[in-house]
Design a protein around this motif. Sequence first.
Motif, PDB file in Angstrom:
ATOM      1  N   CYS A  26       2.759   5.592  -2.291  1.00 54.32           N
ATOM      2  CA  CYS A  26       3.328   4.131  -2.048  1.00 54.32           C
ATOM      3  C   CYS A  26       3.667   4.038  -1.097  1.00 54.32           C
ATOM      4  CB  CYS A  26       3.625   3.455  -3.584  1.00 54.32           C
ATOM      5  SG  CYS A  26       1.685   3.259  -4.845  1.00 54.32           S
ATOM      6  N   TYR A  29       3.521   4.449   2.276  1.00 52.27           N
ATOM      7  CA  TYR A  29       2.535   3.607   2.483  1.00 52.27           C
ATOM      8  C   TYR A  29       3.702   2.353   3.555  1.00 52.27           C
ATOM      9  CZ  TYR A  29      -0.823  -0.553   2.733  1.00 52.27           C
ATOM     10  OH  TYR A  29      -1.493  -1.975   2.615  1.00 52.27           O
ATOM     11  N   THR A  30       3.858   2.012   2.168  1.00 56.68           N
ATOM     12  CA  THR A  30       5.190   1.032   2.470  1.00 56.68           C
ATOM     13  C   THR A  30       5.643   0.760   3.450  1.00 56.68           C
ATOM     14  OG1 THR A  30       5.617   0.489  -0.107  1.00 56.68           O
ATOM     15  CG2 THR A  30       6.994  -0.909   1.231  1.00 56.68           C
ATOM     16  N   GLY A  34       4.401  -2.161   5.057  1.00 52.16           N
ATOM     17  CA  GLY A  34       4.457  -3.202   4.343  1.00 52.16           C
ATOM     18  C   GLY A  34       5.243  -4.388   4.842  1.00 52.16           C
ATOM     19  N   THR A  39      -0.113  -5.117   0.227  1.00 52.65           N
ATOM     20  CA  THR A  39       0.033  -4.226  -0.860  1.00 52.65           C
ATOM     21  C   THR A  39      -1.341  -3.319  -0.523  1.00 52.65           C
ATOM     22  OG1 THR A  39      -1.203  -5.125  -2.213  1.00 52.65           O
ATOM     23  CG2 THR A  39       0.898  -5.611  -2.567  1.00 52.65           C
ATOM     24  N   GLN A  42      -4.573  -4.295  -1.474  1.00 53.22           N
ATOM     25  CA  GLN A  42      -5.214  -5.224  -1.245  1.00 53.22           C
ATOM     26  C   GLN A  42      -5.505  -5.152  -0.338  1.00 53.22           C
ATOM     27  OE1 GLN A  42      -1.474  -8.199  -0.560  1.00 53.22           O
ATOM     28  NE2 GLN A  42      -1.691  -8.724  -1.951  1.00 53.22           N
TER      29      GLN A  42
END
Length: 155
Positions: A26, A29-30, A34, A39, A42
């Motif tokens: 996470c 990914y952010t 981001g 998200t 999403q």
Amino acid sequence: MTEPWKNLDLTNLPGHFARRVHQLACALYTQEVGDLGLTPVQYSSLQTVCNQPGIDQKTLANSVGYDTSTIAGVIDRLEARGLVVRNVSPSDRRARLITPTDKGIEVLAGVVPRMLRSQERLLEPLAKAERKEFIRLMKVLVDANAELSNIPSRE
């Protein structure tokens, strides 16, 4: 009386590392995606809708591992941003079919290279053979425990 909690080493617990790997995935990914305001859930929902235009909410929920009520909120947010539309199914008036918009396809095209970079960064410490084995082993665990999740087994 024994105290099983005493001296329990978290570094011997696979669940601890599963949570930490999820945190890393996470966070990476952010870092990569981001600023686009999409998200991970999403993204996976939009990717699935683009792969299967006209998918129903229940199938989408199963595909991304969410329950149907939670995925409804995800779809609401994607729809509010103009990335997907919902239409009544011609064969079942209770079902809503989700289709990507042109804007949704455009956003996805911009997200994918950056999302893939986050995946590459996650696996960078592993040798190529280890990467394939790591993914294979994760699939084994997920498939073997499918009844505990929202995703049906691939068997």
